[in-house]
Design a protein around this motif. Structure first.
Motif, PDB file in Angstrom:
ATOM      1  N   ALA A 122       0.829  -1.207   0.000  1.00 11.08           N
ATOM      2  CA  ALA A 122       0.000   0.000   0.000  1.00 11.08           C
ATOM      3  C   ALA A 122       0.860   1.252   0.000  1.00 11.08           C
ATOM      4  O   ALA A 122       0.494   2.280  -0.570  1.00 11.08           O
ATOM      5  N   VAL A 123       2.019   1.160   0.635  1.00  9.09           N
ATOM      6  CA  VAL A 123       2.938   2.305   0.687  1.00  9.09           C
ATOM      7  C   VAL A 123       3.741   2.405  -0.600  1.00  9.09           C
ATOM      8  O   VAL A 123       3.947   3.494  -1.149  1.00  9.09           O
ATOM      9  N   ASN A 124       4.215   1.255  -1.090  1.00  2.00           N
ATOM     10  CA  ASN A 124       5.032   1.233  -2.307  1.00  2.00           C
ATOM     11  C   ASN A 124       4.776  -0.075  -3.050  1.00  2.00           C
ATOM     12  O   ASN A 124       5.351  -1.108  -2.711  1.00  2.00           O
ATOM     13  N   PRO A 125       3.925  -0.054  -4.059  1.00  2.00           N
ATOM     14  CA  PRO A 125       3.573  -1.292  -4.783  1.00  2.00           C
ATOM     15  C   PRO A 125       4.756  -1.957  -5.468  1.00  2.00           C
ATOM     16  O   PRO A 125       4.689  -3.151  -5.786  1.00  2.00           O
ATOM     17  N   ASP A 126       5.827  -1.220  -5.704  1.00  2.60           N
ATOM     18  CA  ASP A 126       6.969  -1.772  -6.429  1.00  2.60           C
ATOM     19  C   ASP A 126       7.991  -2.467  -5.527  1.00  2.60           C
ATOM     20  O   ASP A 126       8.954  -3.053  -6.027  1.00  2.60           O
ATOM     21  N   VAL A 127       7.798  -2.390  -4.214  1.00  2.00           N
ATOM     22  CA  VAL A 127       8.748  -3.018  -3.300  1.00  2.00           C
ATOM     23  C   VAL A 127       8.647  -4.542  -3.392  1.00  2.00           C
ATOM     24  O   VAL A 127       7.548  -5.104  -3.382  1.00  2.00           O
ATOM     25  N   GLU A 128       9.789  -5.197  -3.489  1.00  2.00           N
ATOM     26  CA  GLU A 128       9.836  -6.655  -3.463  1.00  2.00           C
ATOM     27  C   GLU A 128       9.627  -7.122  -2.026  1.00  2.00           C
ATOM     28  O   GLU A 128      10.347  -6.704  -1.117  1.00  2.00           O
ATOM     29  N   VAL A 129       8.649  -7.987  -1.808  1.00  2.00           N
ATOM     30  CA  VAL A 129       8.344  -8.498  -0.473  1.00  2.00           C
ATOM     31  C   VAL A 129       8.580 -10.000  -0.446  1.00  2.00           C
ATOM     32  O   VAL A 129       8.180 -10.717  -1.365  1.00  2.00           O
ATOM     33  N   MET A 130       9.233 -10.470   0.598  1.00  2.00           N
ATOM     34  CA  MET A 130       9.388 -11.896   0.863  1.00  2.00           C
ATOM     35  C   MET A 130       8.820 -12.186   2.245  1.00  2.00           C
ATOM     36  O   MET A 130       8.864 -11.327   3.129  1.00  2.00           O
ATOM     37  N   LEU A 131       8.303 -13.394   2.427  1.00  2.67           N
ATOM     38  CA  LEU A 131       7.849 -13.836   3.737  1.00  2.67           C
ATOM     39  C   LEU A 131       8.679 -15.041   4.156  1.00  2.67           C
ATOM     40  O   LEU A 131       8.925 -15.943   3.350  1.00  2.67           O
ATOM     41  N   THR A 132       9.091 -15.054   5.405  1.00  2.00           N
ATOM     42  CA  THR A 132       9.926 -16.137   5.910  1.00  2.00           C
ATOM     43  C   THR A 132       9.270 -16.791   7.116  1.00  2.00           C
ATOM     44  O   THR A 132       8.961 -16.123   8.096  1.00  2.00           O
ATOM     45  N   ASP A 133       9.092 -18.110   7.030  1.00  2.00           N
ATOM     46  CA  ASP A 133       8.578 -18.859   8.175  1.00  2.00           C
ATOM     47  C   ASP A 133       9.739 -19.239   9.087  1.00  2.00           C
ATOM     48  O   ASP A 133      10.840 -19.548   8.613  1.00  2.00           O
ATOM     49  N   ARG A 134       9.498 -19.212  10.395  1.00  2.00           N
ATOM     50  CA  ARG A 134      10.539 -19.615  11.348  1.00  2.00           C
ATOM     51  C   ARG A 134       9.924 -20.389  12.505  1.00  2.00           C
ATOM     52  O   ARG A 134      10.391 -20.354  13.642  1.00  2.00           O
ATOM     53  N   GLY A 135       8.816 -21.093  12.163  1.00  2.00           N
ATOM     54  CA  GLY A 135       8.207 -21.955  13.147  1.00  2.00           C
ATOM     55  C   GLY A 135       7.201 -21.239  14.032  1.00  2.00           C
ATOM     56  O   GLY A 135       6.989 -20.030  13.928  1.00  2.00           O
ATOM     57  N   ASN A 136       6.578 -22.015  14.902  1.00  2.00           N
ATOM     58  CA  ASN A 136       5.594 -21.497  15.844  1.00  2.00           C
ATOM     59  C   ASN A 136       5.926 -21.932  17.264  1.00  2.00           C
ATOM     60  O   ASN A 136       6.412 -23.044  17.485  1.00  2.00           O
ATOM     61  N   SER A 137       5.655 -21.045  18.193  1.00  2.00           N
ATOM     62  CA  SER A 137       5.916 -21.365  19.596  1.00  2.00           C
ATOM     63  C   SER A 137       5.114 -22.585  20.011  1.00  2.00           C
ATOM     64  O   SER A 137       3.940 -22.733  19.656  1.00  2.00           O
ATOM     65  N   PHE A 138       5.767 -23.444  20.768  1.00  2.00           N
ATOM     66  CA  PHE A 138       5.122 -24.672  21.233  1.00  2.00           C
ATOM     67  C   PHE A 138       5.499 -24.830  22.694  1.00  2.00           C
ATOM     68  O   PHE A 138       6.637 -25.146  23.016  1.00  2.00           O
ATOM     69  N   GLY A 139       4.562 -24.572  23.566  1.00  2.00           N
ATOM     70  CA  GLY A 139       4.900 -24.542  24.980  1.00  2.00           C
ATOM     71  C   GLY A 139       5.727 -23.314  25.290  1.00  2.00           C
ATOM     72  O   GLY A 139       5.641 -22.293  24.605  1.00  2.00           O
TER      73      GLY A 139
END
Length: 270
Positions: free
Chosen positions: A153-170
């Motif tokens: 929304a701020v800059n449509p041309d920005v390259e975005v990546m998403l990185t998973d790093r797990g979920n808290s368990f206990g």
């Protein structure tokens, strides 16, 4: 294709590798790691982004190592990029860090525990640099679409990546739910698997984060098998003496063999 300056080997069709030490410990080590990983990835035709935090803001104890100084560490990251013609990435933790870090690196990384911080995401987007957002340990993959929306929304041309790093368990463990990779791919951005932080054992009574580095290969293989676009690995010549997160790092001399195995999986699922 990722729109990141100096990213080589993109036409190979291989996954991207984001790798380096947890934090900039010094010039010589940063250059040593970058050179060795670059030589490996060039031989294997893997796109490579050098990673190191210029400062660690999230540490368990007050006296834990946080960095060698912001300007010095950022200068080393810039030197790495220029010396080896590599794109570089570093974490930012507050909105006023975005413009500063953007002068030195090609990708700004949003730590997992800050992935919902609108002001930080906006500041990163305003720099025009690529942004890698780590999925919060407390979040489902489907919720990360809002982080992408804020940046675009701020800059449509920005390259975005998403990185998973797990979920808290206990209270002191993390698990990986590979459904998150599949669901985040629906946002039409590259999805990366953080294979080292996903094996952390945080909040140990000793005040030092633990980990299970023997399972890095397992996490990485499964991520490639379900379609991850990239792999994030913190690596160090001697993890036992690393100044941050050594307990879940991959020893540098084990990286090449792991990447060769991952390439065979990648080829098999094409």
């Amino acid at each position: 294709m990722l729109k990141i300056n100096n990213l080589k080997n993109q036409n190979s069709g291989n996954f991207v590798l984001i790798a380096g030490p947890c934090v900039v410990e010094g010039r010589d080590m940063a250059l040593e790691i970058a050179e060795k990983v670059k030589n490996i990835t060039d031989r294997l035709n893997i796109p490579y982004v050098f990673k190191a935090s210029y400062r660690k803001a999230n540490r368990t104890k007050l006296d834990s190592f946080t960095g060698i100084g912001d300007e010095l560490a950022l200068g080393i990251l810039k030197e790495v990029g220029q010396t080896f013609a590599l794109p570089t990435v570093t974490d930012i933790h507050e909105s006023d860090e975005a413009a500063l870090a953007a002068k030195y690196v090609d990708v700004l990384q949003i730590p997992a525990f800050l992935c919902r911080q609108t002001e930080l995401l906006v500041a990163a987007a305003q720099t025009g640099k690529a942004v890698n957002v780590k999925k919060g340990q407390f979040m489902h993959g489907s919720g990360m679409g809002f982080a992408v929306e804020k940046i675009k929304a701020v800059n449509p041309d920005v390259e975005v990546m998403l990185t998973d790093r797990g979920n808290s368990f206990g209270y002191s463990d993390i698990v990986v739910d590979y459904r998150n990779i599949v669901e985040m791919k629906a946002f039409n951005v590259p999805i990366i698997m953080d294979c080292t932080h996903s094996l952390q054992q945080p909040n140990q009574s000793s005040g030092v984060t633990g980990g299970k580095p023997a399972l890095i290969e397992t996490i990485a293989k499964a991520a490639i098998a379900v379609g991850a676009d990239g792999i994030f690995i913190e690596t160090h010549p001697n993890p036992s003496v690393a100044k941050s997160d050594g307990a879940n790092m991959l020893a540098l001399d084990k990286l090449e063999g792991l990447l060769e195995k991952l390439l065979r999986i990648r080829e098999a699922i094409k």
